[in-house]
Motif scaffolding. Structure first.
Motif, mmCIF file in Angstrom:
data_model
loop_
_atom_site.group_PDB
_atom_site.id
_atom_site.type_symbol
_atom_site.label_atom_id
_atom_site.label_comp_id
_atom_site.label_asym_id
_atom_site.label_seq_id
_atom_site.Cartn_x
_atom_site.Cartn_y
_atom_site.Cartn_z
ATOM 1 N N ASP A 1 0.816 -1.217 0.000
ATOM 2 C CA ASP A 1 0.000 0.000 0.000
ATOM 3 C C ASP A 1 0.848 1.265 0.000
ATOM 4 O O ASP A 1 1.888 1.338 0.669
ATOM 5 N N VAL A 2 0.363 2.256 -0.742
ATOM 6 C CA VAL A 2 0.992 3.579 -0.688
ATOM 7 C C VAL A 2 0.655 4.207 0.663
ATOM 8 O O VAL A 2 -0.516 4.224 1.067
ATOM 9 N N PRO A 3 1.634 4.706 1.431
ATOM 10 C CA PRO A 3 1.344 5.356 2.722
ATOM 11 C C PRO A 3 0.306 6.463 2.544
ATOM 12 O O PRO A 3 0.297 7.174 1.529
ATOM 13 N N ALA B 1 5.204 -2.177 5.005
ATOM 14 C CA ALA B 1 5.760 -3.538 5.056
ATOM 15 C C ALA B 1 7.243 -3.578 4.713
ATOM 16 O O ALA B 1 7.950 -4.515 5.096
ATOM 17 N N ILE B 2 7.744 -2.585 4.004
ATOM 18 C CA ILE B 2 9.165 -2.594 3.601
ATOM 19 C C ILE B 2 9.828 -1.267 3.969
ATOM 20 O O ILE B 2 10.767 -0.834 3.315
ATOM 21 N N LYS C 1 12.695 14.833 6.778
ATOM 22 C CA LYS C 1 12.599 13.375 6.878
ATOM 23 C C LYS C 1 11.141 12.952 7.009
ATOM 24 O O LYS C 1 10.382 13.530 7.777
ATOM 25 N N GLN C 2 10.779 11.966 6.226
ATOM 26 C CA GLN C 2 9.481 11.319 6.392
ATOM 27 C C GLN C 2 9.550 9.936 5.765
ATOM 28 O O GLN C 2 10.449 9.643 4.970
ATOM 29 N N GLN C 3 8.627 9.078 6.153
ATOM 30 C CA GLN C 3 8.622 7.701 5.661
ATOM 31 C C GLN C 3 7.944 7.648 4.293
ATOM 32 O O GLN C 3 6.770 8.008 4.168
ATOM 33 N N ASN C 4 8.658 7.179 3.288
ATOM 34 C CA ASN C 4 8.143 7.225 1.916
ATOM 35 C C ASN C 4 7.926 5.863 1.276
ATOM 36 O O ASN C 4 7.491 5.799 0.111
ATOM 37 N N LEU C 5 8.238 4.784 1.976
ATOM 38 C CA LEU C 5 8.022 3.443 1.446
ATOM 39 C C LEU C 5 6.788 2.826 2.114
ATOM 40 O O LEU C 5 6.362 3.272 3.189
ATOM 41 N N PRO C 6 6.199 1.795 1.482
ATOM 42 C CA PRO C 6 5.097 1.091 2.144
ATOM 43 C C PRO C 6 5.527 0.576 3.516
ATOM 44 O O PRO C 6 6.702 0.226 3.725
#
Length: 457
Positions: free
Chosen positions: A374-376, A415-416, A408-413
């Motif tokens: 899923d896309v965040p 799960a990974i 900084k921010q979380q850019n991957l799904p």
């Protein structure tokens, strides 16, 4: 003397002249059914063929390499339309010649109701004033212009003339098409049919490859090879590779473009570029080009190398490789050879990195394992109120609102979220990338320790 009678005299003189002409002139097709190549233009149902058959020919510009059939096609059109064919060469003709042809065309149209095809070979050699001199007579229908050029008409023909003519691009003839022309010439009594000549397969392949899509070159070599080969005891002139090499003044290189040599040589080129040996790399390039390999095939492989083995160690490598491909496409051969040589030497001498290749390979494997991650929510598009209510786009941080345009921010799904795909190399421009990534992310994304090594093949 009425012009129709003059045309008959001209036709007789032309027939005598043709019988004493070089093979390439004697084998010039007289109808569409005999024309070889350019199926994209004159194949069944194609627009140009329908225009010819329907007697609806506009003014035309034929753009293509030497020996691809530009003059022949113009002659066929004139014959099919029962039009008078007036040919000028832009190398030697001037405005006075144009005016003479136009005046004759005007008289012909007035008194005989017969059109004139004005064929201008190498029209790109006319200067602007010469091209302007043609314009009024093309516009009022006094002549139907057919121009032939080996140069891009967008650059060499003025826009006013271009807007009144349809441009058709002719391709170099394929080796298969050249072979067909050679076979016809050996059977046709107007060609070499009376000489009882037989062309051996290896000799035919050498001519077809050497001609580089130019039927005129192929026929000139064939004619010289046949005429200099003495008949055997049975009266046959058996033309083999030695006779063809002698006629072409070029030895045949052992090379099978669809077999082992093809793959061995392209492998040698790729590996010597990877090995940073410009001398060996340009040698293997030359081996392929001189043996007749398709230069655009080589260009594609050079572009692949630029991304796979040089990559971000020198991003300019891809620019140079693409420029070489464009040069080959624009110039053709033999001029394009130097552009390829420049690219090969540049890439061989460049710092190397396969980080882009390994990054994308890793991404492919991850997608195969988890194709629907899923896309965040904060990265999703929110065009409707409902989507906004569901959290789409919420808490997204717009980088330009932060110092140094980074946050900084979380850019991957999810799960990974801790996965790494790109591991920068340690050479050339990638050192700059490492420094930037370290300034933004710390060592989390700046570590150059690759997670995956490639084999030595």
């Amino acid at each position: 003397m009425p012009e129709r009678i003059m045309d008959l005299f001209d036709a007789g003189a032309e027939k005598l002249k043709k019988s004493q002409s070089p093979l390439a002139a004697r084998m010039r097709p007289e109808g569409l059914s005999e024309f070889v190549g350019q199926d994209h233009l004159i194949g069944e149902g194609r627009a140009l063929r329908l225009a010819i058959e329907g007697d609806k020919i506009p003014s035309l510009i034929f753009w293509g390499p030497p020996g691809s059939g530009k003059t022949t096609l113009a002659n066929i059109i004139a014959r099919r339309l029962d039009a008078h064919f007036s040919a000028l060469s832009a190398v030697s003709a001037g405005v006075a010649d144009l005016r003479r042809v136009v005046e004759e065309a005007r008289e012909r149209l007035k008194f005989e109701r017969r059109r004139t095809i004005l064929f201008i070979d190498e029209i790109h050699r006319f200067n602007k004033s010469q091209q302007d001199a043609i314009l009024p007579y093309v516009e009022d229908g006094t002549v139907v212009l057919i121009g032939a050029t080996t140069e891009n008409p967008s650059f060499e023909v003025n826009s006013a003339l271009l807007s009144r003519a349809q441009v058709y691009v002719l391709n170099p003839l394929s080796e298969k098409e050249i072979s067909l022309i050679l076979k016809r010439s050996l059977k046709d009594p107007s060609g070499l049919g009376n000489y009882h000549a037989r062309l051996l397969e290896e000799a035919e392949k050498h001519i077809s490859s050497f001609a580089q899509g130019d039927a005129r070159i192929a026929l000139n070599i064939l004619e010289l090879a046949v005429m200099t080969t003495p008949p055997d005891k049975d009266g046959w002139r058996v033309v083999g590779l030695p006779q063809v090499e002698d006629a072409a003044q070029k030895k045949s290189l052992r090379y099978d473009k669809s077999g082992e040599q093809h793959y061995d040589l392209i492998s040698a080129l790729h590996k010597t570029m990877r090995g940073s040996d410009p001398d060996a790399a340009v040698y293997w390039l030359g081996r392929m080009l001189e043996a007749g390999e398709d230069p655009l095939y080589i260009a594609r492989r050079v572009i692949r190398f630029a991304t796979e083995d040089v990559g971000l160690a020198d991003p300019q490598g891809l620019v140079v490789a693409m420029a070489a491909q464009q040069a080959v496409h624009f110039l053709g051969m033999p001029e394009g050879k130097l552009a390829l040589a420049e690219a090969v030497i540049y890439l061989a001498a460049s710092p190397k990195s396969n980080s882009v290749y390994t990054a994308y390979s890793s991404v492919q494997k991850e997608i195969a394992r988890n194709p629907q991650a899923d896309v965040p929510l904060h990265l999703r598009n929110a065009p409707t109120g409902l989507m906004k209510d569901l959290g789409y786009g919420k808490d997204y941080k717009y980088a330009h609102n932060y110092q140094n345009h980074f946050v900084k921010q979380q850019n991957l799904p999810e799960a990974i979220k801790n996965s790494r795909f790109y591991f920068p190399g340690k050479l050339g421009y990638e050192l700059n990338i490492v420094n930037r990534l370290r300034a933004w992310w710390g060592n989390a994304k700046a570590d150059t320790t690759t997670g995956e090594k490639q084999d030595d093949s």
